[in-house]
Design a protein around this motif. Structure first.
Motif, PDB file in Angstrom:
ATOM      1  N   PHE A 126      -0.530   4.018   3.581  1.00  0.00           N
ATOM      2  CA  PHE A 126      -1.121   3.213   4.641  1.00  0.00           C
ATOM      3  C   PHE A 126      -1.380   4.068   5.884  1.00  0.00           C
ATOM      4  N   SER A 145       2.116   6.544   9.229  1.00  0.00           N
ATOM      5  CA  SER A 145       2.215   5.110   8.955  1.00  0.00           C
ATOM      6  C   SER A 145       3.172   4.443   9.932  1.00  0.00           C
ATOM      7  N   VAL A 168       5.250  -1.052   2.494  1.00  0.00           N
ATOM      8  CA  VAL A 168       4.888   0.359   2.383  1.00  0.00           C
ATOM      9  C   VAL A 168       6.096   1.138   1.860  1.00  0.00           C
ATOM     10  N   ASN A 194      -6.434   2.723  -1.467  1.00  0.00           N
ATOM     11  CA  ASN A 194      -5.410   2.668  -0.429  1.00  0.00           C
ATOM     12  C   ASN A 194      -6.033   2.214   0.887  1.00  0.00           C
ATOM     13  N   ASP A 211       0.829  -1.204   0.000  1.00  0.00           N
ATOM     14  CA  ASP A 211       0.000   0.000   0.000  1.00  0.00           C
ATOM     15  C   ASP A 211       0.863   1.254   0.000  1.00  0.00           C
TER      16      ASP A 211
END
Length: 541
Positions: free
Chosen positions: A255, A292, A279, A332, A252
């Protein structure tokens, strides 16, 4: 009535969660980065004979944008109906009116999604984040790529392309893709070119395929077209996390999972599923990366493996589970995609395609750095495991079966899950992080220092501004409230005029006291029926 069970029950759950039926008979090709996606897109556009539907969040006004604009204009001048949708907010600062004027003059039907309007002070939060291309009902693409040179890179200057993923689809699923395009086409307004000109047919609705295309392969998939507030992808992501029994590998770009999804990943990992999250190591949205990172600890404590991409920007939004399910598209793992945007994803149920996705994930992991807990936290986990073993939690025979974590390991993770539940519930929310810093309800991770410092600086600047210039705080609030008030008054006036135009009476609610001794009022219809039954010459019932 027979109820579904086993695979049928799971298929029913996916259909209801996604709001999309499984469509068999498709051909699906995995496309990696701009080097594979852009040539396939341009080839499909160049081969168009009837129509082109092109929808994307961002079109950059650069050499890649110019290349696609030229290809679309050429097809429009050849008599192909070319429809293009772009998002207003997505293209702010990326493309100007100079970019759109030649397209409109060349016959391309251009529509802009949700530009700001005075009558809708809040609706601007809804965005069209979909990335779709469909040509002649023959071939289509669902992807995470926008249109710009970042996805192509600059080898001469040593600039690597952004890492992204898309799929090429042929077959019956194209009907669902075009229905998704028609939905957004109807929700947008035409863009007027120079001198008030519009491309011919711009105001006409788009009619998607009435009959699905012929089978083109053996792949079954769902086209998941989400709308603001529908939460289809969020339900689907939860369901995949709950259904996975062996592996769940997720990539992703932005994130920032909300607590329920974080708990779903943690629960899967605690139950022995190999959960991995990839990520970006660096992001084009600077404020999102510390957010994140703040969520790593609760995931790592539950056994989720977290990796940061070491190359250029990682922009892909994909997942693969159990070598069976794979998701590729625009969504997302954050609240904007789950709740606020129009999104488009392909959920593909095919072991061959899932194997390709797993291989691609392995390749990406090889160019990534794994994030691990600090050594002292690992020692604390070992202490918990020893304590559990001392209480008789030894391995059973079934615990050693493939795909299942040992009982001691599951017990250790559940123990850590109980301790970290409060952190998991709020680690990804800035407000919870700041609240923890102020109230000391939990121990903050070192990765959260940046978030706390940024919020502290912002709060200090705002405090100084309000003290020195109170109107800085009062005026924006007053203007916004006045704006909302005017919008509500105008809508109330419009409703009143519509009622008067139709000649409808004004509705008033009256309170009638009830006399407990008085008989209940009779029903006129029942009374008339009784009178007819009692007419002379007719016996009573």
């Amino acid at each position: 009535m027979d109820r579904p069970h086993g695979p049928d029950l799971l298929d029913q759950a996916f259909t209801r969660a996604a709001g999309a039926s499984l469509v068999p008979g498709n051909s699906v090709q995995l496309l990696r980065d701009g080097a594979q996606n852009y040539p396939a897109w341009l080839n499909a556009i160049g081969g168009a004979r009837q129509y082109i539907c092109f929808e994307n969040f961002i079109y950059y006004e650069d050499e890649v944008g110019a290349e696609f604009a030229a290809a679309l204009i050429e097809r429009a001048r050849a008599g192909v109906a070319v429809r293009l949708i772009y998002d207003w907010l997505g293209c702010v600062g990326k493309s100007s009116k100079r970019f759109w004027r030649p397209l409109i003059a060349g016959g391309v039907m251009v529509r802009c999604f949700n530009p700001p309007r005075a009558a809708h002070p809040i609706r601007w939060l809804q965005r069209d984040h979909r990335k779709l291309l469909s040509v002649d009902g023959r071939v289509g693409f669902i992807t995470g790529l926008c249109v710009g040179k970042s996805w192509r890179g600059d080898p001469g200057r040593g600039i690597a392309p952004w890492r992204d993923t898309g799929v090429e689809i042929k077959g019956p699923a194209l009907a669902d893709m075009e229905s998704a395009f028609a939905e957004v086409w109807e929700a947008t307004e035409p863009v007027i070119g120079a001198n008030g000109a519009l491309a011919p047919g711009t105001r006409q609705p788009f009619a998607p395929l009435q009959q699905p295309a012929a089978a083109a392969g053996g792949v079954a998939l769902r086209v998941v077209a989400t709308t603001p507030g529908a939460l289809a992808i969020l339900r689907l992501d939860h369901l995949i996390a709950a259904a996975a029994s062996r592996t769940l590998w997720v990539t992703d770009a932005y994130f920032a999972g909300i607590p329920p999804y974080i708990q779903a990943l943690r629960a899967a990992a605690i139950d022995g599923v190999d959960v991995r999250l990839l990520v970006p190591g660096s992001s084009d949205i600077w404020a999102l990366r510390p957010l994140s990172q703040a969520g790593y600890r609760p995931l790592l404590e539950a056994g989720v493996r977290v990796f940061e991409w070491k190359g250029s920007m990682l922009h892909a939004k994909t997942a693969v589970a159990d070598g069976r399910w794979a998701r590729v598209g625009s969504s997302n793992l954050n609240i904007a995609s789950w709740v606020g945007n129009y999104e488009l994803d392909a959920l593909i149920e095919d072991e061959g395609f899932a194997a390709q996705m797993e291989q691609m994930f392995d390749t990406d992991i090889a160019n990534s750095t794994e994030i691990v807990l600090r050594r002292e936290r690992r020692r604390r986990g070992a202490t918990v495991a020893a304590s559990l073993l001392s209480h008789g939690l030894h391995r059973r025979k079934e615990d050693r079966e493939p795909g299942h974590a040992p009982a001691s390991e599951r017990g250790e993770r559940r123990e850590r899950s109980g301790r970290g539940s409060r952190a998991a519930a709020g680690a990804l929310r800035i407000g919870r992080t700041v609240g923890a810093a102020l109230t000391e309800q939990r121990v903050l991770a070192t990765t959260e220092a940046r978030i706390v410092a940024i919020v502290a600086v912002i709060a200090l600047v705002l405090a100084i501004g309000v003290v020195m210039w109170p109107w800085l705080a009062a005026v924006p609030v007053a203007l916004f409230l006045a704006w909302v008030s005017l919008v509500l008054f105008s809508r109330a006036l419009a409703l009143r005029r519509e009622r008067q135009r139709r000649g409808l009476p004004t509705a008033h609610l009256e309170r009638t006291p009830v006399d407990p001794v008085a008989p209940e009022p009779s029903d006129p219809l029942a009374e008339a029926a009784r009178k007819r039954e009692a007419r002379p010459g007719k016996p009573a019932a």
